[in-house]
Structure formats: C-alpha cells, structure tokens
Write a protein that holds these residues in place. Structure first.
Motif, short mmCIF file in Angstrom:
data_model
loop_
_atom_site.label_atom_id
_atom_site.label_comp_id
_atom_site.label_asym_id
_atom_site.label_seq_id
_atom_site.Cartn_x
_atom_site.Cartn_y
_atom_site.Cartn_z
N GLN A 164 0.83 -1.21 0.00
CA GLN A 164 0.00 0.00 0.00
C GLN A 164 0.86 1.26 0.00
O GLN A 164 0.56 2.24 -0.68
CB GLN A 164 -0.94 0.01 1.21
N ARG A 194 2.30 1.66 -3.53
CA ARG A 194 1.26 2.15 -4.44
C ARG A 194 0.99 3.64 -4.20
O ARG A 194 0.85 4.42 -5.14
CB ARG A 194 -0.03 1.34 -4.25
N TYR A 227 3.89 5.63 -5.63
CA TYR A 227 3.81 5.56 -7.09
C TYR A 227 2.76 6.55 -7.62
O TYR A 227 3.03 7.35 -8.51
CB TYR A 227 3.47 4.13 -7.49
N LYS A 228 1.57 6.51 -7.04
CA LYS A 228 0.49 7.40 -7.49
C LYS A 228 0.81 8.86 -7.20
O LYS A 228 0.48 9.75 -7.98
CB LYS A 228 -0.83 7.00 -6.83
#
Length: 130
Positions: free
Chosen positions: A13, A16, A19-20
């Motif tokens: 998590q 992610r 990354y976002k």
C-alpha cells in the motif's frame, strides 16, 4: 471516519501510494518531461517488484526524496518555479551498479534530446564531466 497513518499501511500500500503520488506530481511537468518521467517511474517500480527488503527500503527512500524534491520545485500550484531537477552527487554515481550507470546515461541522452540540446560525440562516448 478515522484517518489512516502511513505506519498503518502495508508495504504494498505504501509503494502504491508513493507511485500514485509521483505520477500526480508529474502532471505539473512540461508535457515531454511528464511522458518521459511517467514511463521511467512505471519501469522502475515494475523492475523492483521482487527486490529484497534492503533494496526495497533504499528504493522507497530515494523515490520519496525524489517526490519531495519535485514538490518543492513545482510549488503549491504545480507549476515549475525555476529549474527542475538537481545535480547528482558524484559519490552517489560511483556507488551505482553497471546497469544503473547505463540506465542513467540513457536517461541523460533522452532528456538532452527532449530539450533540443545537441548530443555531442562526448555524450555518445560517455565522457565524464571535468
């Protein structure tokens, strides 16, 4: 609804989220740099899916530092405030593996081409800065 802290997130998590966040930050970059940056980030995150925990920690630390730098350079409105990027520390470059040096070199050539800079014979030969 309670707020979730970063410590409550699992490692996937957190990856992610970083990354976002980086892809969102890239929205403030000039179009050509955004495309180059997005592709580079996607490739790097894919490449490190199966890395060992020590590499994963270093990977996350460096990408978080990158996100912080881009945030400062883009400002609150997401528009560049002056020059983007920063000079690499020569000692950090010395610690890179051979494939990382090649990747960095290819990135340098790609950014020079995007900026309309002339790629010189020294660039192609891989001349070191003086």
């Amino acid at each position: 609804m309670s707020k979730i802290t970063l410590n409550q997130l699992t490692h996937p998590q957190r990856v992610r989220l970083l990354y976002k966040t980086i892809l969102r930050l890239h929205r403030g970059l000039p179009t050509e740099l955004r495309a180059l940056g997005d592709n580079y980030v996607r490739d790097e995150f894919r490449r490190h899916l199966k890395c060992n925990p020590m590499e994963a920690q270093l990977f996350m630390t460096e990408w978080a530092r990158y996100a912080s730098t881009i945030t400062k350079q883009l400002g609150l409105r997401g528009k560049p405030k002056g020059e983007l990027g920063e000079q690499l520390d020569p000692s950090a470059v010395e610690m890179l593996k051979d494939d990382q040096v090649v990747q960095l070199y290819e990135l340098m050539l790609a950014t020079k081409a995007l900026n309309g800079d002339t790629i010189t014979a020294d660039d192609v030969r891989g001349a070191t800065p003086k």
